[in-house]
Enzyme design. Sequence first.
Site, PDB file in Angstrom:
ATOM      1  CG  ASP A 144     -61.509  61.293 -70.852  1.00 38.28           C
ATOM      2  OD1 ASP A 144     -61.521  60.661 -72.207  1.00 38.28           O
ATOM      3  OD2 ASP A 144     -62.450  62.012 -69.678  1.00 38.28           O
ATOM      4  CB  THR A 185     -73.655  53.027 -60.688  1.00 38.02           C
ATOM      5  OG1 THR A 185     -72.656  54.449 -61.012  1.00 38.02           O
ATOM      6  CG2 THR A 185     -74.132  52.713 -61.114  1.00 38.02           C
ATOM      7  CG  PHE A 238     -74.137  58.499 -53.270  1.00 35.77           C
ATOM      8  CD1 PHE A 238     -74.989  57.115 -54.000  1.00 35.77           C
ATOM      9  CD2 PHE A 238     -72.934  57.321 -53.125  1.00 35.77           C
ATOM     10  CE1 PHE A 238     -74.848  56.134 -53.479  1.00 35.77           C
ATOM     11  CE2 PHE A 238     -72.930  56.308 -51.929  1.00 35.77           C
ATOM     12  CZ  PHE A 238     -74.010  55.290 -52.868  1.00 35.77           C
ATOM     13  CB  ALA A 251     -80.113  49.765 -53.857  1.00 35.42           C
ATOM     14  CB  CYS A 302     -77.627  57.702 -63.145  1.00 35.94           C
ATOM     15  SG  CYS A 302     -75.895  58.345 -63.372  1.00 35.94           S
ATOM     16  CG  PHE A 325     -80.489  65.286 -66.970  1.00 38.53           C
ATOM     17  CD1 PHE A 325     -81.257  64.351 -65.733  1.00 38.53           C
ATOM     18  CD2 PHE A 325     -79.702  65.932 -66.908  1.00 38.53           C
ATOM     19  CE1 PHE A 325     -80.428  65.006 -64.677  1.00 38.53           C
ATOM     20  CE2 PHE A 325     -79.024  65.465 -66.240  1.00 38.53           C
ATOM     21  CZ  PHE A 325     -79.054  64.846 -64.653  1.00 38.53           C
TER      22      PHE A 325
END
Length: 480
Positions: A33, A128, A158, A218, A272, A334
Amino acid sequence: MVKICCLGAGYVGGPTMAVIALKCPDIEVVVVDIFEPRIIAWNSDHLPIYEPGLDDVVKQCRGKNLFFSKDVEKHVAEADIVFVSVNTPTKTQGLGAGKAADLAYWESAARMIADVSRTDKIVVEKSTVPVKTAEAIEKILTHNSKGINFQILSNPEFLAEGTAIQDLFNPDRVLIGGRETPEGKKAIQALKDVYAHWVPVERIICTNLWSAELSKLAANAFLAQRISSVNAMSALCEATGADVSQVSHAIGKDTRIGPKFLNASVGFGGSCFQKDILNLVYICECNGLPEVATYWKQVVQVNEYQKTRFVNRMVSSMFNTVSGKKIAILGFAFKKDTGDTRETPAIGVCQGLLGDKAILSIYDPQVSQEQIQRDLSMHKSELDRPPRLQPASPTAMKQVTCVWDAYEAAKGAHGICILTEWDEFKTLDYQKIYDDMQKPAFVFDGRNVVDVDKLRQIGFIVYTIGKPLDAWLKDMPAVA
Ligand code: NAI
């Protein structure tokens, strides 16, 4: 020994690579990183992210076949497979601002890979990205390649934060997209071999590049759409006396619908869903599909509506003003089991309450005071953000304190507002809390975690999303 290097030691890169290292002792994995403090934290006893089970996985393989380093170029040069898991936020300026994905981090990573590579490599899109990104990346790599062969694969992630390790150990599916050429198929097979160390082969789906890229957008759009659908229904439940939990249960029993992701709440958050839907909206607009774009945009707009509706309900219930009133905010992340606050609905709700001059006492078991202060004063580039949910001014920030105990937060408060479904909020001693509060004492449950009947028996006036309203709230309707 196969060598893997992953660019980006974040919420995805860190846990994903740790699990690959654990499950593939014959593979060396280095996570790099450009942000040095993150690498230092990954090499310490206090990992930079909170995720159940992550500490154990890292402890088992760090220093054996899992390494964290800031030496980005060296490890990219040595790797056979390079995962790119850098951030792809929404663009804040220029063409597509507020919607399109900002691929600046990705592009600079691709240029660096081309620059330092001396051997053939498989480059894996883990971030993504908009559909067709692989084509652009391919161009950057091949035009700068000096004869080196790069194969681009799309392998979207995912995992869900809070259950990342569980999801990585036992994924519903792994998706790998690649070129349909002999070299492309060979690269797909090489990545498939990595996952096949622990994922049953029938769960590894191979597609073309564009299907893999689009499937991730999607999937997030469909998941977020279910939340906005049930949240839209929750408003109708409150207006009619139906109970959204009963409705969710009843419709979820239909095997065509299924029971998951049907919990009404104050709204979805996380880095996301909103970003990926806005990205999808932008792609639709660019492809001349305005009707499709409008359809998906509405998912984000209902999410904004739900937050505004919640704030309005709070203010109207408390005699139309929260000015000078102490409100205990329980939960800021969140969702539970993460310390991540990116796009958390708590930001909008707290900003809305501060806009009405409330005094906030905030408690979250995993979020620091510095993070909360940064989030509440930050300017955001959200789509059609209602004027009420705007960044808190420096004066308003003086009305915010962060405490490390739910009871402390609630002491002397007029109302409690639950914004994250942490398990500990279910088992608080609500009688003790009630005794220490101003009366009438209100509970606004944005996550449907409390036992409403029990709290009403204690004496609280309780509002939970999508449930029949008690007489008090019926007399004070909230209109967003
Ligand atoms: P993050 O912000 O936690 O981590 C990204 C890291 O990449 C940062 O630490 C940043 O310093 C580093 N970075 C940026 N440019 C770099 C470069 N050139 N070389 C090396 N490191 C670089 O982001 P997060 O949450 O891990 O997300 C990464 C990607 O994965 C995003 O595209 C996101 O949409 C996607 N994703 C995120 C999920 C989540 O739950 N957070 C789930 C599935 C996908």
